[in-house]
Design a protein around this motif. Sequence first.
Motif, mmCIF file in Angstrom:
data_model
loop_
_atom_site.group_PDB
_atom_site.id
_atom_site.type_symbol
_atom_site.label_atom_id
_atom_site.label_comp_id
_atom_site.label_asym_id
_atom_site.label_seq_id
_atom_site.Cartn_x
_atom_site.Cartn_y
_atom_site.Cartn_z
ATOM 1 N N ASP A 45 0.816 -1.214 0.000
ATOM 2 C CA ASP A 45 0.000 0.000 0.000
ATOM 3 C C ASP A 45 0.851 1.265 0.000
ATOM 4 O O ASP A 45 0.560 2.223 -0.716
ATOM 5 C CB ASP A 45 -0.932 0.019 1.205
ATOM 6 C CG ASP A 45 -1.960 -1.092 1.158
ATOM 7 O OD1 ASP A 45 -2.314 -1.523 0.044
ATOM 8 O OD2 ASP A 45 -2.404 -1.526 2.233
ATOM 9 N N ALA A 48 2.662 1.839 -3.415
ATOM 10 C CA ALA A 48 1.826 1.719 -4.615
ATOM 11 C C ALA A 48 2.027 2.881 -5.584
ATOM 12 O O ALA A 48 2.004 2.699 -6.803
ATOM 13 C CB ALA A 48 0.361 1.606 -4.225
ATOM 14 N N TYR A 49 2.247 4.070 -5.055
ATOM 15 C CA TYR A 49 2.399 5.241 -5.923
ATOM 16 C C TYR A 49 3.639 5.162 -6.804
ATOM 17 O O TYR A 49 3.720 5.836 -7.830
ATOM 18 C CB TYR A 49 2.419 6.524 -5.089
ATOM 19 C CG TYR A 49 3.746 6.805 -4.430
ATOM 20 C CD1 TYR A 49 4.648 7.680 -5.002
ATOM 21 C CD2 TYR A 49 4.103 6.177 -3.240
ATOM 22 C CE1 TYR A 49 5.867 7.932 -4.409
ATOM 23 C CE2 TYR A 49 5.307 6.417 -2.646
ATOM 24 C CZ TYR A 49 6.187 7.297 -3.230
ATOM 25 O OH TYR A 49 7.397 7.533 -2.645
ATOM 26 N N SER A 51 4.445 2.968 -8.814
ATOM 27 C CA SER A 51 4.157 2.369 -10.125
ATOM 28 C C SER A 51 3.746 3.426 -11.146
ATOM 29 O O SER A 51 3.681 3.136 -12.332
ATOM 30 C CB SER A 51 3.070 1.307 -9.990
ATOM 31 O OG SER A 51 1.872 1.895 -9.542
ATOM 32 N N PHE A 52 3.489 4.658 -10.706
ATOM 33 C CA PHE A 52 3.135 5.743 -11.612
ATOM 34 C C PHE A 52 4.391 6.393 -12.164
ATOM 35 O O PHE A 52 5.471 6.276 -11.584
ATOM 36 C CB PHE A 52 2.299 6.794 -10.875
ATOM 37 C CG PHE A 52 0.916 6.324 -10.538
ATOM 38 C CD1 PHE A 52 -0.104 6.410 -11.461
ATOM 39 C CD2 PHE A 52 0.642 5.787 -9.300
ATOM 40 C CE1 PHE A 52 -1.381 5.975 -11.157
ATOM 41 C CE2 PHE A 52 -0.629 5.354 -8.975
ATOM 42 C CZ PHE A 52 -1.639 5.445 -9.917
ATOM 43 N N HIS A 56 4.295 12.197 -12.071
ATOM 44 C CA HIS A 56 3.014 12.202 -11.360
ATOM 45 C C HIS A 56 3.171 11.958 -9.865
ATOM 46 O O HIS A 56 2.263 12.255 -9.093
ATOM 47 C CB HIS A 56 2.094 11.125 -11.926
ATOM 48 C CG HIS A 56 1.751 11.351 -13.363
ATOM 49 N ND1 HIS A 56 0.845 10.575 -14.026
ATOM 50 C CD2 HIS A 56 2.181 12.253 -14.273
ATOM 51 C CE1 HIS A 56 0.739 10.982 -15.266
ATOM 52 N NE2 HIS A 56 1.550 11.999 -15.437
ATOM 53 N N ARG A 57 4.291 11.421 -9.458
ATOM 54 C CA ARG A 57 4.460 11.019 -8.056
ATOM 55 C C ARG A 57 4.395 12.170 -7.075
ATOM 56 O O ARG A 57 3.857 12.021 -5.976
ATOM 57 C CB ARG A 57 5.785 10.293 -7.875
ATOM 58 C CG ARG A 57 5.777 8.942 -8.493
ATOM 59 C CD ARG A 57 7.050 8.202 -8.162
ATOM 60 N NE ARG A 57 7.292 7.234 -9.209
ATOM 61 C CZ ARG A 57 8.475 6.887 -9.652
ATOM 62 N NH1 ARG A 57 9.551 7.423 -9.113
ATOM 63 N NH2 ARG A 57 8.595 6.020 -10.602
ATOM 64 N N LYS A 59 2.584 14.761 -7.110
ATOM 65 C CA LYS A 59 1.187 15.095 -6.845
ATOM 66 C C LYS A 59 0.528 14.030 -5.971
ATOM 67 O O LYS A 59 -0.322 14.328 -5.150
ATOM 68 C CB LYS A 59 0.401 15.200 -8.154
ATOM 69 C CG LYS A 59 0.914 16.246 -9.086
ATOM 70 C CD LYS A 59 0.478 17.604 -8.643
ATOM 71 C CE LYS A 59 0.914 18.619 -9.678
ATOM 72 N NZ LYS A 59 0.732 19.953 -9.247
ATOM 73 N N LEU A 60 0.900 12.782 -6.154
ATOM 74 C CA LEU A 60 0.291 11.683 -5.425
ATOM 75 C C LEU A 60 0.792 11.575 -3.995
ATOM 76 O O LEU A 60 0.082 11.097 -3.122
ATOM 77 C CB LEU A 60 0.571 10.355 -6.134
ATOM 78 C CG LEU A 60 -0.028 10.205 -7.520
ATOM 79 C CD1 LEU A 60 0.499 8.939 -8.170
ATOM 80 C CD2 LEU A 60 -1.527 10.175 -7.441
ATOM 81 N N HIS A 61 1.988 11.998 -3.767
ATOM 82 C CA HIS A 61 2.587 11.727 -2.480
ATOM 83 C C HIS A 61 2.784 12.998 -1.655
ATOM 84 O O HIS A 61 3.481 13.006 -0.676
ATOM 85 C CB HIS A 61 3.805 10.872 -2.748
ATOM 86 C CG HIS A 61 5.105 11.140 -2.125
ATOM 87 N ND1 HIS A 61 5.325 11.763 -0.941
ATOM 88 C CD2 HIS A 61 6.330 10.798 -2.540
ATOM 89 C CE1 HIS A 61 6.611 11.779 -0.667
ATOM 90 N NE2 HIS A 61 7.219 11.215 -1.628
#
Length: 93
Positions: A45, A48-49, A51-52, A56-57, A59-61
């Motif tokens: 979990d 998981a980010y 894999s992008f 983009h990471r 923004k996700l993290h």
Amino acid sequence: MSAFIATAFAQDDAEAAKDQWRKVVDQLRPNLGKLSAFMDEAETDVLAYMSFPAAHRAKLHGTKSPLERLNGEVKRRAEVVGTFPQMWRSFTS
């Protein structure tokens, strides 16, 4: 401790991050068994980010949730405007 764990997030790709995560967990296991067991369960979990695509990471993290960002933007714009007379009348009526 957090800097030690954060080394997994500083990796360039998913495989390197997983390898570093495993190294960190293995080093913590002798002294911090509960933490290492938790990290074993959370690995999929948490990473998981990765894999992008790298672009983009960020923004996700980020640490702010979308709602916090929206509230901050509303506050920033409201300070520029100062007051909202039409809105204030509707709240006081």
